[in-house]
Design an enzyme around this catalytic site. Structure first.
Site, mmCIF file in Angstrom:
data_model
loop_
_atom_site.group_PDB
_atom_site.id
_atom_site.type_symbol
_atom_site.label_atom_id
_atom_site.label_comp_id
_atom_site.label_asym_id
_atom_site.label_seq_id
_atom_site.Cartn_x
_atom_site.Cartn_y
_atom_site.Cartn_z
ATOM 1 N N CYS A 154 -4.932 -3.752 7.755
ATOM 2 C CA CYS A 154 -5.911 -2.697 7.997
ATOM 3 C C CYS A 154 -7.331 -3.082 7.605
ATOM 4 O O CYS A 154 -8.282 -2.782 8.336
ATOM 5 C CB CYS A 154 -5.481 -1.424 7.274
ATOM 6 S SG CYS A 154 -5.249 -1.610 5.493
ATOM 7 N N CYS A 198 0.839 -1.202 0.000
ATOM 8 C CA CYS A 198 0.000 0.000 0.000
ATOM 9 C C CYS A 198 0.873 1.251 0.000
ATOM 10 O O CYS A 198 0.589 2.221 -0.711
ATOM 11 C CB CYS A 198 -0.933 -0.003 1.205
ATOM 12 S SG CYS A 198 -1.982 1.469 1.321
#
Length: 451
Positions: free
Chosen positions: A268, A161
């Site tokens: 996440c 990410c």
């Protein structure tokens, strides 16, 4: 109170003075704060006097650079924004949305984080926007995440990410929409820009270093990000400890909410859900057998939820056994998960060597890497993992996966449960410099001969 503030300033100034030595670093005591008697004016004085490291080309700008900061609604990015604002930077906040939680769970923590970020930006008097990277995250991070799990690997999507979204698409978004010079984040890490040639787009002088707060250091998550992208970023709080940052925020009444928020942990988008429950939404999971290698037999009456869900080193969570069991290996083709008692686990989990591929060198490749002796550095294989001395060497072979160079890694001390798909973060042997990172390819230490 004044002495307490002076100690914070002295610590950070010491950290900055180290930068005058071209690429030296120093470990500085994080035992700075001993009480909460300081007020907002005291801490603002510290933030104002804390110099933010930037490329030397920034000094040629007619005014302080225009910076876009990724704000998550948490304490780190909020104090980062405040620091930049106090020092006269032209600051714009952006909330990065990369996952559609409502569609996935019916709940939306992201909307609460957005409101927290919006409240913080209003108090700081900086413009705030939301950037939607949901489709990009899906295509550039999540698809590979699922593919890796299907192939029996252990991916770390937070690393990718950073590489694909936060330090690639986010900068392009900020540059195109706001004309910024740099992006900033609340990462606990440090960038050293060195003596750069103005107008030179290479990153030969850029170096990534660990934060002074080793417990919160996030360099591991940045090691796969390309150097030319890191060159466009600044990390204002890398010279502070987490304790410092929280103490700063506690002096500001408007920030009381963010100081009580827990730091995010784990992947996440999975949150607190068990991995099998999450993966079952995107792939078919087939229950199968646990095989106890200590008895060389299947565990009767116990089924796993799908071999792709289990990673070497994790607890097996099989009830009604005499002691705790751990995962030794997952056989994706046979859908068998091999386990053993904790008392026997070390012989099947301690790694002294493995290979890496797809290596991301942030800057130059050390010449010793291609020598017979190899490059002697240090490394970690997970966030907050043990840092061990190692030797990394170019094997002269290429990976069938992407044609990248295969590097052999030999450890001076063993690491437990080094799974394929994880990331090796490579450090200098004597300093906190991070050279980059690569994807691990490890061979199982247990190879079944019968069932």
């Amino acid at each position: 109170m004044i002495n307490n503030i002076n100690r914070i300033k002295k610590t950070y100034n010491t950290f900055l003075n180290v930068n005058k030595l071209r690429y030296s670093t120093s470990i500085i005591s994080s035992n700075i704060l001993e009480n909460d008697n300081n007020n907002i004016d005291d801490f603002e004085q510290v933030l104002k006097s804390t110099k933010v490291r930037m490329p030397t080309s920034a000094l040629l700008l007619p005014k302080k650079p225009k910076v876009c900061i990724g704000m998550s609604g948490g304490v780190d990015s909020t104090i980062t924004a405040k620091l930049l604002k106090l020092q006269g930077f032209d600051v714009t906040g952006v909330f990065i949305k990369s996952w559609d939680e409502v569609e996935d769970t019916g709940r939306c923590q992201g909307e609460r984080d957005w409101k927290d970020a919006l409240e913080a930006s209003n108090f700081l008097d900086i413009p705030m926007y939301k950037a939607d990277f949901v489709k990009d995250y899906w295509n550039r991070v999540f698809v590979d995440f699922l593919k890796d799990y299907k192939n029996g690997l252990t991916p770390n999507p937070d690393v990718w990410c950073n590489r694909e979204i936060k330090f690639d698409l986010f900068f392009d978004f900020a540059k195109e929409n706001f004309g910024v010079d740099y992006i900033a984040t609340g990462h606990y890490s440090n960038l050293y820009y060195g003596e750069e040639n103005v107008g030179d787009n290479n990153n030969n002088n850029l170096q990534l270093h660990r934060a002074i707060d080793k417990n919160k250091d996030q360099t591991f998550f940045l090691c796969m990000t390309k150097g030319e992208r890191l060159k466009q970023a600044i990390f204002p709080i890398g010279g502070f400890t987490k304790e410092n940052i929280v103490s700063f925020a506690k002096t500001i009444p408007n920030f009381s909410k963010i100081t009580s928020k827990k730091s995010s942990r784990g992947i996440c988008f999975i949150g607190k859900r068990p991995l099998p429950d999450f993966l079952s939404q995107y792939m078919t999971l087939k229950p199968g057998d646990f095989f106890d290698i200590s008895t060389n037999s299947f565990i009767k009456g116990k089924k796993h939820k799908g071999s792709v869900c289990y990673t070497m080193g994790q607890k097996a969570n099989i009830d009604s056994l005499s002691e705790r069991y751990f995962i030794v290996r997952s056989d994706i083709e046979r859908n068998i998960v091999y386990v053993c008692p904790e008392s026997q686990f070390d012989q099947f989990s301690l790694y002294y060597e493995f290979n890496t591929h797809s290596f991301n060198w942030i800057n130059e490749i050390p010449t010793e890497v291609k020598s017979e002796q190899g490059f002697k550095g240090r490394g970690i294989c997970r966030h907050r993992g043990d840092v061990v001395n190692l030797t990394i060497k170019d094997t002269g072979k290429t990976s069938p996966i992407d044609g990248s160079v295969i590097y052999s890694v030999n450890l001076d001390q063993p690491l437990r449960s080094v799974a394929s798909g994880q990331i090796l973060c490579l450090f200098d042997r004597n300093t906190d410099r991070c050279f980059g990172g690569g994807v691990i390819n490890s061979s199982p230490l247990y190879n079944p001969t019968q069932f």
